[in-house]
Design a protein around this motif. Structure first.
Motif, PDB file in Angstrom:
ATOM      1  N   TYR A   1       0.648  -1.188   0.038  1.00  0.00           N
ATOM      2  CA  TYR A   1      -0.223   0.044  -0.054  1.00  0.00           C
ATOM      3  C   TYR A   1       0.889   1.208  -0.046  1.00  0.00           C
ATOM      4  O   TYR A   1       0.651   2.042  -0.621  1.00  0.00           O
ATOM      5  CB  TYR A   1      -0.958  -0.024   1.303  1.00  0.00           C
TER       6      TYR A   1
ATOM      7  N   CYS B   1      -9.191   2.773  -9.098  1.00  0.00           N
ATOM      8  CA  CYS B   1      -9.767   1.817  -8.233  1.00  0.00           C
ATOM      9  C   CYS B   1     -11.207   1.760  -8.484  1.00  0.00           C
ATOM     10  O   CYS B   1     -12.283   1.320  -7.682  1.00  0.00           O
ATOM     11  CB  CYS B   1      -9.659   2.240  -6.683  1.00  0.00           C
TER      12      CYS B   1
ATOM     13  N   PHE C   1     -10.292  -3.601  -0.397  1.00  0.00           N
ATOM     14  CA  PHE C   1      -8.675  -3.716   0.008  1.00  0.00           C
ATOM     15  C   PHE C   1      -8.438  -4.349   1.225  1.00  0.00           C
ATOM     16  O   PHE C   1      -9.098  -3.567   2.237  1.00  0.00           O
ATOM     17  CB  PHE C   1      -8.037  -2.482  -0.162  1.00  0.00           C
TER      18      PHE C   1
END
Ligand code: MCA
Ligand code: AMP
Length: 505
Positions: A255, A269, A275
């Motif tokens: 990340y 996204c 996530f």
């Protein structure tokens, strides 16, 4: 009725087996039917060589569709799958093979000669190879085997996999995971995270650890979903493929790296619904920066090799930065003092856990296993935490001497033993200090013997010979003596403080 995990997975495969289980970066598709057939062939090939239910199959291969299917083959046949980190050096493989006594070892074609020597030394009868392109002697044997092999009946308590985790003693221990352990945890996750057949998981984790193999793949397999299957994590590839995915799982380093470029944004996204992060602490600032950039709150969860996933932030409801959320449905969590007495709200103590997901024990180490469980059957995680008045769990530290670097565990004792073997070294202390990319970076503090003492480059080269590269100290410092308390214990907290800025973290 069988308790085989394979039977459970198969019962949830899509009715139309021509659906893709995964697609690789070059566009090759492996359908559920392909995976079932190859799993049967591989099981047959291993079985024809004398591997039987309960035997360990040790595997050190690069990530490929076939590597995942080898795991399925082992589950199908009741073999115990033993994956090894691809970064392990021959010394580390030697220890694991000697300890686990596998009936077969599957390795990369380039490692065959070395692995044959190791296997011969320990009386492991079969060495087979599997390359990244699906070639190798295992693939050859599977190609001529019939695509039929029964799903071998397994009891809930039979071993499905064995994953080695190191420990404070320095030698890796095999965590014995049963069909029940893996099934219970997989079902908790697929439900909690709302996986459905419509999901596409972008898979960039390695598959020799619980995170990439069990957490990620079981969610997909139990939902009859699909994956985009990457050989590893590369930022550019992940950013470019995310628009085709719905879910992604990563360690915090994934990340922070994704956030490192502006091409990672809301548009990248747009198709994503979830996530998740774990294996190491996700900094609150990463969580917040991610949400600001993408609009998604990362769902942080907490687990261990020995236990599978324990807690997670809610799918619906507040995903709190810095917290690892609530226990999964079949898991119980408590905070306890040194005498194993449960503590109250916001009191800090050892995190202890219970549930059908907790391992059967450490391979051939009944005393060590007994030490890790309380008299009333709770497993001591070695993590320190508190539960707040809203029942959120916060991990505040570790009682165990452990460094987590980029999601990989490094046990200082193991590294110290290797450094201490060097001529010219009196002793060493290995610590983890803040690292901008890996969360924690490994540092060694060494007391030299005087003349003939090695320099930093020699210590690093020696470690690289004997240890996986991620365990190797990134920096080495020399001191006349290590700080100790009145009991003679090395003051690692002091060393961590002194070296806190080494990586500019
Ligand atoms: C690579 N290097 C590292 C690490 N990875 N150094 C420290 N820590 C690391 N994790 C070093 C190599 O030694 C090498 O150094 C240099 O970085 C480049 O290596 P390369 O392989 O190219 O690195 P990379 O591909 O960029 O790998 C970084 C990574 C990888 C993608 C973050 O480490 C990774 O995939 N981590 C995921 C770990 C994971 O899956 N953990 C789950 C454990 P040199 O050039 O000097 O040799 S399961 C678990 O913990 C529980 C159950 C749970 O809760 O999930
Ligand atoms: P492993 O032995 O590789 O399974 O690592 C398990 C350890 O990773 C746990 O005992 C924790 O110390 C750590 N860990 C896993 N997930 C998290 C998380 N979300 N936050 C902090 N630590 C974590």
């Amino acid at each position: 009725m069988t308790d085989s995990l394979y039977a459970l997975l198969e019962s949830r495969f899509p009715a139309d087996r021509s659906k893709p289980l995964l697609e690789t970066e070059d566009g090759t598709t492996v359908t559920y039917a392909d995976a079932e057939a190859l799993a049967a062939r591989m099981a047959r090939a291993l079985s024809d060589r004398g591997v039987t239910k309960g035997d360990r199959v040790a595997v050190q291969v690069d990530k490929s569709p076939e590597a995942l299917i080898l795991y399925l083959a082992c589950l199908r046949a009741g073999f115990v799958f033993l994956p090894m980190n691809t970064a392990y050096r021959p010394d580390e493989v030697d220890y694991l093979v000697g300890n686990a006594e596998p009936a077969a070892v599957v390795c990369r074609p380039d490692d065959e000669a070395t692995v044959r020597d190791i296997a011969a030394k320990h009386g492991s009868p079969h060495v087979l190879t599997l390359g990244t392109d699906g070639s190798g002697s295992l693939a050859d044997a599977a190609a001529t085997a019939p695509a039929a092999f029964p799903v071998v009946d397994c009891a809930a308590d039979d071993l499905a996999a064995m994953l080695y985790t190191s420990g404070t003693t320095g030698k890796p221990k095999g965590a014995m995971l049963t069909h029940r352990n893996l099934a219970a945890n997989g079902l908790d996750l697929v439900d909690s995270w709302r996986f459905t057949a419509d999901d596409v998981l972008l898979h960039a984790l390695p598959i020799f650890h619980a995170h990439g193999l069990f957490v990620a793949c079981h969610c997909v397999l139990l939902a009859g979903a699909s994956m985009i299957w990457l050989p590893g994590f590369t930022r550019e590839q992940v950013v470019s493929l995310l628009p085709r995915a719905t879910t992604f799982m990563g360690v915090p380093t994934f990340y922070t790296r994704l956030l490192g470029g502006t091409d990672f944004n809301r548009a990248a996204c747009a198709s994503m619904r979830l996530f998740t992060a774990g294996s190491a602490p996700l900094l609150a600032e990463t969580h917040e920066a991610f949400q600001a950039r993408t609009g998604h709150a990362i769902l942080e969860r907490y687990g261990m090799t020995e236990t599978g996933m324990l807690t997670g932030n809610p799918y619906d409801g507040e995903r709190r930065p810095g917290s690892v959320g609530f226990p999964f449905p079949q898991v119980e969590v408590r905070i306890a003092d040194e005498q194993d007495r449960p503590l109250g709200t916001d009191e800090i103590g050892g995190i202890q856990v219970r549930g059908p997901n907790i391992m059967k024990g450490y391979w051939k180490l009944p005393e060590k296993t007994a030490e890790e469980f309380t008299a009333d059957g709770w497993f001591r995680t070695g993590d320190v935490g508190r539960i707040d008045d809203r029942d959120y769990l916060f991990i505040v530290g570790r009682a165990k001497d452990l460094v987590i670097s980029g999601g990989y565990n490094v046990y200082p004792k193991e590294v110290e033993s290797v450094i201490d073997d060097l001529p010219g070294v009196v002793e060493s202390a290995v610590i983890g200090v803040p690292h901008p990319d890996f969360g924690e970076g490994v540092v060694a503090v060494v007391v030299p013997a005087g003349d003939g003492a090695p320099d930093e480059a020699v210590v690093i080269a020696h470690c690289k010979d004997h240890l996986a590269n991620y365990k190797t100290p990134k920096r080495v410092f020399f001191v006349p003596e290590l700080p100790r308390n009145t009991m003679g214990k090395v003051q690692k907290a002091q060393l961590r403080e002194e070296h806190a800025g080494v990586f500019g973290g």
